[in-house]
Design a protein around this motif. Structure first.
Motif, PDB file in Angstrom:
ATOM      1  N   LEU A  91       0.824  -1.208   0.000  1.00 51.26           N
ATOM      2  CA  LEU A  91       0.000   0.000   0.000  1.00 51.26           C
ATOM      3  C   LEU A  91       0.860   1.262   0.000  1.00 51.26           C
ATOM      4  CD1 LEU A  91      -2.848  -1.004   2.477  1.00 51.26           C
ATOM      5  CD2 LEU A  91      -3.028  -0.691  -0.007  1.00 51.26           C
ATOM      6  N   ASP A  92       2.007   1.207   0.658  1.00 51.13           N
ATOM      7  CA  ASP A  92       2.891   2.369   0.710  1.00 51.13           C
ATOM      8  C   ASP A  92       3.436   2.744  -0.666  1.00 51.13           C
ATOM      9  OD1 ASP A  92       2.525   2.646   3.412  1.00 51.13           O
ATOM     10  OD2 ASP A  92       4.422   1.689   3.988  1.00 51.13           O
ATOM     11  N   THR A  93       3.439   1.803  -1.592  1.00 51.91           N
ATOM     12  CA  THR A  93       3.911   2.098  -2.953  1.00 51.91           C
ATOM     13  C   THR A  93       2.816   2.721  -3.817  1.00 51.91           C
ATOM     14  OG1 THR A  93       3.302  -0.051  -3.935  1.00 51.91           O
ATOM     15  CG2 THR A  93       5.445   0.097  -2.821  1.00 51.91           C
ATOM     16  N   ARG A  94       1.610   2.857  -3.261  1.00 51.88           N
ATOM     17  CA  ARG A  94       0.461   3.371  -4.017  1.00 51.88           C
ATOM     18  C   ARG A  94       0.325   2.607  -5.334  1.00 51.88           C
ATOM     19  NH1 ARG A  94      -1.448   8.158  -2.060  1.00 51.88           N
ATOM     20  NH2 ARG A  94      -2.316   8.728  -4.085  1.00 51.88           N
ATOM     21  N   PRO A  95       0.046   1.311  -5.242  1.00 50.15           N
ATOM     22  CA  PRO A  95       0.111   0.443  -6.421  1.00 50.15           C
ATOM     23  C   PRO A  95      -0.933   0.794  -7.475  1.00 50.15           C
ATOM     24  CG  PRO A  95      -0.964  -0.684  -4.597  1.00 50.15           C
ATOM     25  CD  PRO A  95      -0.400   0.590  -4.030  1.00 50.15           C
ATOM     26  N   LEU A  96      -0.583   0.499  -8.710  1.00 48.76           N
ATOM     27  CA  LEU A  96      -1.520   0.628  -9.824  1.00 48.76           C
ATOM     28  C   LEU A  96      -2.385  -0.627  -9.833  1.00 48.76           C
ATOM     29  CD1 LEU A  96      -2.350   2.214 -12.381  1.00 48.76           C
ATOM     30  CD2 LEU A  96      -0.659   0.858 -13.636  1.00 48.76           C
ATOM     31  N   LEU A  97      -3.677  -0.444  -9.596  1.00 47.45           N
ATOM     32  CA  LEU A  97      -4.581  -1.593  -9.472  1.00 47.45           C
ATOM     33  C   LEU A  97      -5.452  -1.725 -10.710  1.00 47.45           C
ATOM     34  CD1 LEU A  97      -5.780  -1.124  -5.785  1.00 47.45           C
ATOM     35  CD2 LEU A  97      -3.973  -2.642  -6.626  1.00 47.45           C
ATOM     36  N   PRO A  98      -5.749  -2.949 -11.116  1.00 48.99           N
ATOM     37  CA  PRO A  98      -6.664  -3.154 -12.250  1.00 48.99           C
ATOM     38  C   PRO A  98      -8.074  -2.698 -11.904  1.00 48.99           C
ATOM     39  CG  PRO A  98      -5.452  -5.170 -11.703  1.00 48.99           C
ATOM     40  CD  PRO A  98      -5.241  -4.219 -10.580  1.00 48.99           C
ATOM     41  N   ALA A  99      -8.807  -2.287 -12.925  1.00 44.17           N
ATOM     42  CA  ALA A  99     -10.234  -2.019 -12.734  1.00 44.17           C
ATOM     43  C   ALA A  99     -10.996  -3.327 -12.576  1.00 44.17           C
ATOM     44  CB  ALA A  99     -10.778  -1.233 -13.922  1.00 44.17           C
ATOM     45  N   LEU A 100     -10.437  -4.396 -13.144  1.00 42.55           N
ATOM     46  CA  LEU A 100     -11.059  -5.724 -13.090  1.00 42.55           C
ATOM     47  C   LEU A 100      -9.969  -6.766 -12.989  1.00 42.55           C
ATOM     48  CD1 LEU A 100     -13.434  -7.774 -13.490  1.00 42.55           C
ATOM     49  CD2 LEU A 100     -12.991  -7.597 -15.956  1.00 42.55           C
ATOM     50  N   THR A 101     -10.118  -7.687 -12.050  1.00 46.84           N
ATOM     51  CA  THR A 101      -9.207  -8.825 -11.949  1.00 46.84           C
ATOM     52  C   THR A 101      -9.994 -10.111 -12.165  1.00 46.84           C
ATOM     53  OG1 THR A 101      -7.628  -7.740 -10.460  1.00 46.84           O
ATOM     54  CG2 THR A 101      -7.698 -10.141 -10.400  1.00 46.84           C
ATOM     55  N   LEU A 102      -9.461 -10.970 -13.015  1.00 42.11           N
ATOM     56  CA  LEU A 102     -10.038 -12.287 -13.268  1.00 42.11           C
ATOM     57  C   LEU A 102      -9.185 -13.316 -12.530  1.00 42.11           C
ATOM     58  CD1 LEU A 102     -10.630 -11.881 -17.108  1.00 42.11           C
ATOM     59  CD2 LEU A 102     -12.313 -11.582 -15.274  1.00 42.11           C
ATOM     60  N   LEU A 103      -9.766 -13.965 -11.528  1.00 46.19           N
ATOM     61  CA  LEU A 103      -9.054 -14.964 -10.728  1.00 46.19           C
ATOM     62  C   LEU A 103      -9.364 -16.344 -11.285  1.00 46.19           C
ATOM     63  CD1 LEU A 103      -7.441 -15.924  -8.240  1.00 46.19           C
ATOM     64  CD2 LEU A 103      -9.592 -15.824  -6.941  1.00 46.19           C
ATOM     65  N   LEU A 104      -8.358 -16.996 -11.853  1.00 49.87           N
ATOM     66  CA  LEU A 104      -8.540 -18.321 -12.433  1.00 49.87           C
ATOM     67  C   LEU A 104      -8.294 -19.389 -11.368  1.00 49.87           C
ATOM     68  CD1 LEU A 104      -6.718 -17.922 -15.868  1.00 49.87           C
ATOM     69  CD2 LEU A 104      -9.028 -17.227 -15.194  1.00 49.87           C
ATOM     70  N   HIS A 105      -9.142 -20.401 -11.381  1.00 53.73           N
ATOM     71  CA  HIS A 105      -8.959 -21.498 -10.427  1.00 53.73           C
ATOM     72  C   HIS A 105      -9.411 -22.801 -11.079  1.00 53.73           C
ATOM     73  CE1 HIS A 105     -13.280 -22.121  -9.405  1.00 53.73           C
ATOM     74  NE2 HIS A 105     -13.378 -20.872  -9.799  1.00 53.73           N
ATOM     75  N   THR A 106      -8.801 -23.872 -10.644  1.00 51.18           N
ATOM     76  CA  THR A 106      -9.172 -25.197 -11.115  1.00 51.18           C
ATOM     77  C   THR A 106      -8.811 -26.201 -10.032  1.00 51.18           C
ATOM     78  OG1 THR A 106      -8.996 -26.774 -12.956  1.00 51.18           O
ATOM     79  CG2 THR A 106      -6.970 -25.623 -12.298  1.00 51.18           C
ATOM     80  N   SER A 107      -9.000 -27.482 -10.299  1.00 48.31           N
ATOM     81  CA  SER A 107      -8.794 -28.496  -9.269  1.00 48.31           C
ATOM     82  C   SER A 107      -7.314 -28.823  -9.104  1.00 48.31           C
ATOM     83  CB  SER A 107      -9.545 -29.773  -9.650  1.00 48.31           C
ATOM     84  OG  SER A 107      -8.922 -30.390 -10.761  1.00 48.31           O
ATOM     85  N   PRO A 108      -6.924 -29.361  -7.946  1.00 47.51           N
ATOM     86  CA  PRO A 108      -5.537 -29.781  -7.751  1.00 47.51           C
ATOM     87  C   PRO A 108      -5.077 -30.793  -8.788  1.00 47.51           C
ATOM     88  CG  PRO A 108      -6.683 -29.722  -5.647  1.00 47.51           C
ATOM     89  CD  PRO A 108      -7.729 -29.512  -6.704  1.00 47.51           C
ATOM     90  N   ASP A 109      -5.951 -31.685  -9.226  1.00 42.26           N
ATOM     91  CA  ASP A 109      -5.564 -32.685 -10.226  1.00 42.26           C
ATOM     92  C   ASP A 109      -5.210 -32.027 -11.550  1.00 42.26           C
ATOM     93  OD1 ASP A 109      -5.954 -34.705  -8.408  1.00 42.26           O
ATOM     94  OD2 ASP A 109      -7.945 -35.270  -9.146  1.00 42.26           O
ATOM     95  N   VAL A 110      -5.985 -31.035 -11.943  1.00 44.40           N
ATOM     96  CA  VAL A 110      -5.707 -30.339 -13.203  1.00 44.40           C
ATOM     97  C   VAL A 110      -4.396 -29.562 -13.089  1.00 44.40           C
ATOM     98  CG1 VAL A 110      -6.498 -28.506 -14.754  1.00 44.40           C
ATOM     99  CG2 VAL A 110      -8.113 -30.215 -13.911  1.00 44.40           C
ATOM    100  N   LEU A 111      -4.183 -28.894 -11.959  1.00 44.77           N
ATOM    101  CA  LEU A 111      -2.932 -28.166 -11.764  1.00 44.77           C
ATOM    102  C   LEU A 111      -1.734 -29.105 -11.849  1.00 44.77           C
ATOM    103  CD1 LEU A 111      -3.864 -25.773  -8.809  1.00 44.77           C
ATOM    104  CD2 LEU A 111      -3.583 -25.164 -11.218  1.00 44.77           C
ATOM    105  N   ALA A 112      -1.834 -30.265 -11.193  1.00 48.41           N
ATOM    106  CA  ALA A 112      -0.726 -31.223 -11.207  1.00 48.41           C
ATOM    107  C   ALA A 112      -0.474 -31.755 -12.616  1.00 48.41           C
ATOM    108  CB  ALA A 112      -1.025 -32.368 -10.248  1.00 48.41           C
ATOM    109  N   GLU A 113      -1.543 -31.997 -13.354  1.00 49.82           N
ATOM    110  CA  GLU A 113      -1.399 -32.488 -14.726  1.00 49.82           C
ATOM    111  C   GLU A 113      -0.698 -31.457 -15.606  1.00 49.82           C
ATOM    112  OE1 GLU A 113      -4.290 -33.819 -18.458  1.00 49.82           O
ATOM    113  OE2 GLU A 113      -5.110 -33.672 -16.434  1.00 49.82           O
ATOM    114  N   ARG A 114      -1.069 -30.210 -15.455  1.00 55.70           N
ATOM    115  CA  ARG A 114      -0.429 -29.154 -16.243  1.00 55.70           C
ATOM    116  C   ARG A 114       1.010 -28.936 -15.806  1.00 55.70           C
ATOM    117  NH1 ARG A 114      -5.436 -24.764 -16.066  1.00 55.70           N
ATOM    118  NH2 ARG A 114      -6.885 -25.950 -17.418  1.00 55.70           N
TER     119      ARG A 114
END
Length: 215
Positions: free
Chosen positions: A115-138
């Protein structure tokens, strides 16, 4: 508009960023910290031997963030969309996961440092998520990746951060399907974010142009 794409390693962030670069009108894609750092070998280890060293590593990553920020601000001033492959929320999500897994009392300090750096923040963030099995496979297709970056416990704590992120608008997307299937959904959220912000340019859409962000 500034758009962030978030998630643990192998969630599909870079693939979606590349696909959205084709769907939007000449956006700047800001690479992740590893691919922006002048010397990736100098980046901190995922987990340090102490809380103090973990926080020192955050300072290094924030130096890389300044490089990313300058690139984004230049593109934004030109009226171009900006897509961040990871945002400063990644740094806090990582700190949160390490704190939970190793008992380091660093969450409040890490948040204040950013916060002290006054960060440049997106107007929109897309948080991607999937299962542990898919992550391990990739991850199996990306040899050499530290297992912590996609381990189930780490991923769970990483994603917990996004219940209270810095970004003002965060949408979760299941990234189990192929990237091509995610693009229309991502574009729909971008349209909605534009309208909520009061912008009324031609909407972005796969295979078609999109008006630049109003200067």
């Amino acid at each position: 508009m500034i758009i962030g794409i978030e998630g643990v390693s192998c969630a599909g962030k870079s693939s979606l960023a590349r696909a959205l670069a084709q769907a939007l009108d000449d956006p700047l894609v800001v690479p992740c910290y590893y691919h922006t750092a002048p010397d990736p070998a100098l980046l901190p280890a995922p987990v340090a031997p102490s809380a103090d060293v973990q926080l020192a590593g955050l300072h290094i990553l924030l130096e890389v963030e300044q490089i990313r920020r300058r690139r984004a601000e230049e593109a934004d001033a030109q009226g171009r969309d900006v897509i961040f492959d990871r945002t400063v929320d990644t740094l806090l999500a990582h700190a949160h996961a390490v704190a939970e897994l190793h008992g380091y009392p660093i969450i409040s300090q890490a948040r204040q440092l950013i916060l002290d750096t006054r960060p440049l923040l997106p107007a929109l963030t897309l948080l991607l998520h999937t299962s542990p099995d898919v992550l391990a496979e990739r991850a199996a297709k990306r040899p050499g990746m530290p297992p912590i970056f996609y381990a189930p416990d780490f991923a769970r704590h990483f994603n917990e951060h996004f219940t209270s992120p810095l970004t003002p608008h965060c949408i979760r997307l299941d990234s189990t399907p192929p990237t091509a299937a995610l693009v229309p959904r991502a574009v729909q959220h971008i349209r909605q974010a534009r309208r909520a912000a009061g912008h009324h340019p031609q909407d972005p859409g796969p295979g078609g142009p999109a008006a630049r962000r109003a200067a």
